[in-house]
Design an enzyme around this catalytic site. Sequence first.
Site, PDB file in Angstrom:
ATOM      1  N   CYS A 140       5.524 116.683 -44.495  1.00 54.17           N
ATOM      2  CA  CYS A 140       6.009 117.900 -43.833  1.00 54.17           C
ATOM      3  C   CYS A 140       6.458 118.935 -44.874  1.00 54.17           C
ATOM      4  O   CYS A 140       5.619 119.533 -45.540  1.00 54.17           O
ATOM      5  CB  CYS A 140       7.104 117.544 -42.833  1.00 54.17           C
ATOM      6  SG  CYS A 140       7.411 118.861 -41.630  1.00 54.17           S
ATOM      7  N   HIS A 179       4.102 113.788 -39.713  1.00 51.42           N
ATOM      8  CA  HIS A 179       5.059 112.732 -40.083  1.00 51.42           C
ATOM      9  C   HIS A 179       4.407 111.358 -39.892  1.00 51.42           C
ATOM     10  O   HIS A 179       4.579 110.718 -38.848  1.00 51.42           O
ATOM     11  CB  HIS A 179       6.327 112.848 -39.227  1.00 51.42           C
ATOM     12  CG  HIS A 179       7.217 113.963 -39.626  1.00 51.42           C
ATOM     13  ND1 HIS A 179       8.255 113.826 -40.518  1.00 51.42           N
ATOM     14  CD2 HIS A 179       7.202 115.271 -39.271  1.00 51.42           C
ATOM     15  CE1 HIS A 179       8.853 114.993 -40.692  1.00 51.42           C
ATOM     16  NE2 HIS A 179       8.230 115.886 -39.954  1.00 51.42           N
ATOM     17  N   GLU A 200       5.172 108.533 -40.999  1.00 53.34           N
ATOM     18  CA  GLU A 200       6.105 107.405 -40.907  1.00 53.34           C
ATOM     19  C   GLU A 200       6.401 107.000 -39.472  1.00 53.34           C
ATOM     20  O   GLU A 200       6.810 105.865 -39.198  1.00 53.34           O
ATOM     21  CB  GLU A 200       7.414 107.732 -41.638  1.00 53.34           C
ATOM     22  CG  GLU A 200       8.319 108.757 -40.968  1.00 53.34           C
ATOM     23  CD  GLU A 200       8.014 110.204 -41.298  1.00 53.34           C
ATOM     24  OE1 GLU A 200       8.885 111.067 -41.065  1.00 53.34           O
ATOM     25  OE2 GLU A 200       6.893 110.490 -41.772  1.00 53.34           O
TER      26      GLU A 200
END
Length: 535
Positions: free
Chosen positions: A381, A507, A509
Amino acid sequence: MTKYIFVTGGVVSSLGKGITAASLGRLLKNRGLNVTIQKFDPYINVDPGTMSPYQHGEVFVTDDGAETDLDLGHYERFIDINLNKYSNVTTGKIYSSVLQKERRGEYLGGTVQVIPHITNEIKERVYRSGRETNADVVITEIGGTVGDIESLPFLEAIRQIKSDIGRDNVMYIHCTLIPYLKAAGEMKTKPTQHSVKELRSLGIQPNIIVVRTEMPVSQDMKDKLALFCDIDTKAVIEARDADTLYAVPLSLQEQNMDQIVCDHLKLDNPAADMTEWTALVEKVRNLSKKTKIALVGKYVELQDAYISVVEALRHAGYSFDTDVEVKWVNAEHVTAENVQELVGDTDGILVPGGFGDRGVEGKIVAIQYARENKVPFLGICLGMQLASIEFARNVLGLEGANSSEINPDTPYAIIDLLPEQKDVEDLGGTLRLGLYPCKLSEETNAYNAYNEPVVYERHRHRYEFNNQFRPDMEKEGFVFSGTSPDGRLVEIIELKDHPWFVAAQFHPELVSRPNRPQPLFHDFVKASITNKESK
């Protein structure tokens, strides 16, 4: 009929209610049940999207773009399901909905009150979660601590649900603490007794008590708790501090917690097959190698702000029998003079997401170090945006290049607002949120990681790469390896002449699982291990 399980907490907050709820969800799923799970937060914010990470920790984004509590990350990782906007409800959302209905005249001129209007709205959110997912079991965690004034409407609502649908369809699990007094050398059950007393005074009798403890709980103590709290002795479940979070479901299963739940709810399902999960925990406990990753962020004092990033790194490490050690580096302390000292002993550098200008220059210095010294790098990001700015400044020579978020007067706005965002004034819920497709270019690190032409990832950002700089940056070896399907929005960038330097606008993750690491994290950790071995 859908069954409902409510998880409450007493004595203190941060007891691990979320992990308990997620672990139970995993056990029930492995019994063949369709499980969904939700979190009720008693704060008056509509969502945590505009809250400081210091106040709340990470904001977890769902596929459909809801900004939610970090516990939803635990739920998704443990149960391996994708949750939605119905999975996180706040007092702010409840009151907002009720007030809108009142303005539309839906209450027919009646006096709008906490009971029944607020409690009915809460109950509807519980039932809706089951309807939308066609779940066999809905697990609902009530945030906060029993006794907090903010939690009262939620507790009243879940009390009423038992009356509405019958005791065989509802179960209450209460998580408490048994403190160990070092000076006296003994554990104390009194706080738990008082917490249960408080809960019972509100009309809720817990069916299971999960006691968080540092030390083993004796049978005598369990008998005492069962007597004073009016539950079966076998329904006192010990939740001792675990060496890994993923061991908690196995500990609960050993104590037959899932069987107690199924017996109470009249669910006749076979025992949970936890063979794969047990193998995962064994692997986690016996990792033979190590690698060190520098996480350069501005919220490093509160590690919950990056909890999904850390978990994704660990998941990637499991694939390589490697324990990933995170070195927390405060971006505000990083300078060109000390960057070698701060990150020189690490095998890879990660710059996560964030908002605002604090710590930005330190992150850019760390990115420059990774680029120039061929250290594996993953940007997320804001990390991707700063990697673009660093390249523009130090390779293209565009002095003062920046993001218009950080410096509205920059002569080179490498990162800028989308045209449709320029007139938006509200901060809450106005970002590019949720799951979007990303088209990958072949023969790039990104494509090699995913091995698919189009992937879907979750986003949470407002600013984008400014396309007017694309041709000049490409000429210098900056690769735009992932874009939106129409090619308009930059999703992934990487460097040609670098072992592994990749940064994503989304993102990654958020979709990592312990048994299925996210591809970019997988290859980043792989590159970091290779870097370590080549030293």
